[in-house]
Design a protein around this motif. Structure first.
Motif, PDB file in Angstrom:
ATOM      1  N   PHE A 106     -29.058 -26.223 -10.788  1.00  0.00           N
ATOM      2  CA  PHE A 106     -28.314 -26.883  -9.839  1.00  0.00           C
ATOM      3  C   PHE A 106     -29.206 -27.555  -8.817  1.00  0.00           C
ATOM      4  N   PRO A 107     -28.447 -28.879  -8.365  1.00  0.00           N
ATOM      5  CA  PRO A 107     -29.687 -29.326  -7.229  1.00  0.00           C
ATOM      6  C   PRO A 107     -29.906 -28.748  -6.023  1.00  0.00           C
ATOM      7  N   ASP A 108     -31.064 -28.790  -5.439  1.00  0.00           N
ATOM      8  CA  ASP A 108     -31.445 -28.067  -4.326  1.00  0.00           C
ATOM      9  C   ASP A 108     -30.584 -28.041  -3.349  1.00  0.00           C
ATOM     10  N   SER A 109     -29.545 -29.368  -3.159  1.00  0.00           N
ATOM     11  CA  SER A 109     -28.621 -29.513  -1.970  1.00  0.00           C
ATOM     12  C   SER A 109     -27.554 -28.502  -2.091  1.00  0.00           C
ATOM     13  N   GLU A 110     -27.527 -27.916  -3.222  1.00  0.00           N
ATOM     14  CA  GLU A 110     -26.219 -26.926  -3.741  1.00  0.00           C
ATOM     15  C   GLU A 110     -26.783 -25.399  -3.405  1.00  0.00           C
ATOM     16  N   LYS A 111     -28.133 -25.316  -3.078  1.00  0.00           N
ATOM     17  CA  LYS A 111     -28.463 -23.929  -2.731  1.00  0.00           C
ATOM     18  C   LYS A 111     -27.349 -23.077  -1.960  1.00  0.00           C
ATOM     19  N   PHE A 112     -27.074 -23.777  -0.716  1.00  0.00           N
ATOM     20  CA  PHE A 112     -26.041 -23.074   0.107  1.00  0.00           C
ATOM     21  C   PHE A 112     -24.726 -23.412   0.026  1.00  0.00           C
ATOM     22  N   GLY A 113     -24.298 -24.062  -0.980  1.00  0.00           N
ATOM     23  CA  GLY A 113     -23.146 -24.428  -1.370  1.00  0.00           C
ATOM     24  C   GLY A 113     -22.333 -23.851  -2.530  1.00  0.00           C
ATOM     25  N   LEU A 114     -22.332 -24.445  -3.670  1.00  0.00           N
ATOM     26  CA  LEU A 114     -21.777 -23.925  -4.805  1.00  0.00           C
ATOM     27  C   LEU A 114     -22.736 -22.946  -5.518  1.00  0.00           C
ATOM     28  N   VAL A 115     -24.128 -22.977  -5.515  1.00  0.00           N
ATOM     29  CA  VAL A 115     -24.772 -21.934  -6.029  1.00  0.00           C
ATOM     30  C   VAL A 115     -24.516 -20.532  -5.434  1.00  0.00           C
ATOM     31  N   SER A 116     -24.644 -20.428  -4.006  1.00  0.00           N
ATOM     32  CA  SER A 116     -24.480 -19.296  -3.114  1.00  0.00           C
ATOM     33  C   SER A 116     -22.736 -18.684  -3.522  1.00  0.00           C
ATOM     34  N   GLN A 117     -21.843 -19.872  -3.632  1.00  0.00           N
ATOM     35  CA  GLN A 117     -20.665 -19.278  -3.770  1.00  0.00           C
ATOM     36  C   GLN A 117     -20.284 -18.882  -5.097  1.00  0.00           C
ATOM     37  N   LEU A 118     -20.695 -19.341  -6.096  1.00  0.00           N
ATOM     38  CA  LEU A 118     -20.523 -18.920  -7.441  1.00  0.00           C
ATOM     39  C   LEU A 118     -21.252 -17.637  -7.757  1.00  0.00           C
ATOM     40  N   ARG A 119     -22.446 -17.514  -7.159  1.00  0.00           N
ATOM     41  CA  ARG A 119     -23.008 -16.019  -7.135  1.00  0.00           C
ATOM     42  C   ARG A 119     -22.538 -15.037  -6.565  1.00  0.00           C
ATOM     43  N   ARG A 120     -21.914 -15.458  -5.182  1.00  0.00           N
ATOM     44  CA  ARG A 120     -21.285 -14.196  -4.841  1.00  0.00           C
ATOM     45  C   ARG A 120     -19.996 -13.830  -5.264  1.00  0.00           C
ATOM     46  N   ALA A 121     -19.009 -15.072  -5.802  1.00  0.00           N
ATOM     47  CA  ALA A 121     -17.955 -14.662  -6.286  1.00  0.00           C
ATOM     48  C   ALA A 121     -17.949 -13.846  -7.650  1.00  0.00           C
ATOM     49  N   SER A 122     -19.126 -14.207  -8.331  1.00  0.00           N
ATOM     50  CA  SER A 122     -19.271 -13.591  -9.837  1.00  0.00           C
ATOM     51  C   SER A 122     -19.596 -12.275  -9.584  1.00  0.00           C
ATOM     52  N   VAL A 123     -20.361 -12.003  -8.500  1.00  0.00           N
ATOM     53  CA  VAL A 123     -20.911 -10.477  -8.217  1.00  0.00           C
ATOM     54  C   VAL A 123     -19.604  -9.732  -7.810  1.00  0.00           C
ATOM     55  N   SER A 124     -18.868 -10.419  -7.004  1.00  0.00           N
ATOM     56  CA  SER A 124     -17.720  -9.681  -6.703  1.00  0.00           C
ATOM     57  C   SER A 124     -16.645  -9.256  -7.627  1.00  0.00           C
ATOM     58  N   ILE A 125     -16.627 -10.091  -8.862  1.00  0.00           N
ATOM     59  CA  ILE A 125     -15.827  -9.597  -9.938  1.00  0.00           C
ATOM     60  C   ILE A 125     -16.123  -8.104 -10.321  1.00  0.00           C
ATOM     61  N   CYS A 126     -17.353  -7.768 -10.712  1.00  0.00           N
ATOM     62  CA  CYS A 126     -17.843  -6.809 -11.167  1.00  0.00           C
ATOM     63  C   CYS A 126     -17.947  -5.712 -10.103  1.00  0.00           C
ATOM     64  N   SER A 127     -18.203  -5.960  -9.062  1.00  0.00           N
ATOM     65  CA  SER A 127     -18.238  -4.935  -7.760  1.00  0.00           C
ATOM     66  C   SER A 127     -17.066  -4.387  -7.578  1.00  0.00           C
ATOM     67  N   ASN A 128     -15.865  -5.148  -7.491  1.00  0.00           N
ATOM     68  CA  ASN A 128     -14.684  -4.753  -7.255  1.00  0.00           C
ATOM     69  C   ASN A 128     -14.145  -3.897  -8.212  1.00  0.00           C
ATOM     70  N   ILE A 129     -14.524  -4.041  -9.569  1.00  0.00           N
ATOM     71  CA  ILE A 129     -14.138  -3.154 -10.498  1.00  0.00           C
ATOM     72  C   ILE A 129     -14.830  -1.817 -10.379  1.00  0.00           C
ATOM     73  N   ALA A 130     -15.982  -1.802 -10.229  1.00  0.00           N
ATOM     74  CA  ALA A 130     -16.874  -0.780  -9.852  1.00  0.00           C
ATOM     75  C   ALA A 130     -16.490   0.027  -8.655  1.00  0.00           C
ATOM     76  N   GLU A 131     -16.191  -0.730  -7.644  1.00  0.00           N
ATOM     77  CA  GLU A 131     -15.218   0.184  -6.410  1.00  0.00           C
ATOM     78  C   GLU A 131     -13.983   0.644  -6.530  1.00  0.00           C
ATOM     79  N   GLY A 132     -13.141  -0.238  -7.321  1.00  0.00           N
ATOM     80  CA  GLY A 132     -11.804   0.297  -7.591  1.00  0.00           C
ATOM     81  C   GLY A 132     -11.720   1.294  -8.364  1.00  0.00           C
ATOM     82  N   THR A 133     -12.686   1.685  -9.345  1.00  0.00           N
ATOM     83  CA  THR A 133     -12.508   2.837 -10.126  1.00  0.00           C
ATOM     84  C   THR A 133     -13.011   4.262  -9.385  1.00  0.00           C
TER      85      THR A 133
END
Length: 122
Positions: free
Chosen positions: A29-56
């Motif tokens: 991704f462009p450097d201009s998205e480092k704190f935009g879509l890059v950060s959002q996509l990474r955090r949201a994707s980590v949240s998917i598996c993290s919530n499964i782990a925490e929920g169990t």
């Protein structure tokens, strides 16, 4: 090595793999998205598996189902951000389609898991 219950779930394995794919995709991704879509996509994707782990780890079925619902919501957040990334031409159609197919599989499994947790318990 001991495996915790969430590590045995296909949906957790798939969501972890999606997260790794998102991390790799966002490297270009462009450097201009480092704190935009890059950060959002990474955090949201980590949240998917993290919530499964925490929920169990929760004791009540209601709490378990709540975390699976949160995981589903994070999956929709990732999908939204992937749509934007594709439309902004940050990712190829092939990568977009592959991620979207993974998301379809993950959301189906999350729905099934949530229904199983709540089955005959309402």
């Amino acid at each position: 090595m001991h495996k915790f219950s969430f590590e045995k779930l296909d949906v957790w394995i798939e969501s972890k793999e999606l997260t790794k794919s998102i991390y790799n995709l966002t490297l270009s991704f462009p450097d201009s998205e480092k704190f935009g879509l890059v950060s959002q996509l990474r955090r949201a994707s980590v949240s998917i598996c993290s919530n499964i782990a925490e929920g169990t780890s929760r004791i009540s079925d209601k709490d378990k189902a709540h975390f699976i619902s949160m995981s589903y919501s994070s999956t929709m957040e990732v999908l939204n951000q992937l749509i934007l990334s594709y439309e902004l031409e940050y990712i190829s159609e092939t990568n977009y389609s592959n991620c979207r197919n993974r998301i379809n599989s993950i959301t189906n499994k999350l729905n099934s898991l949530r229904n199983y947790i709540l089955k005959d318990k309402n």
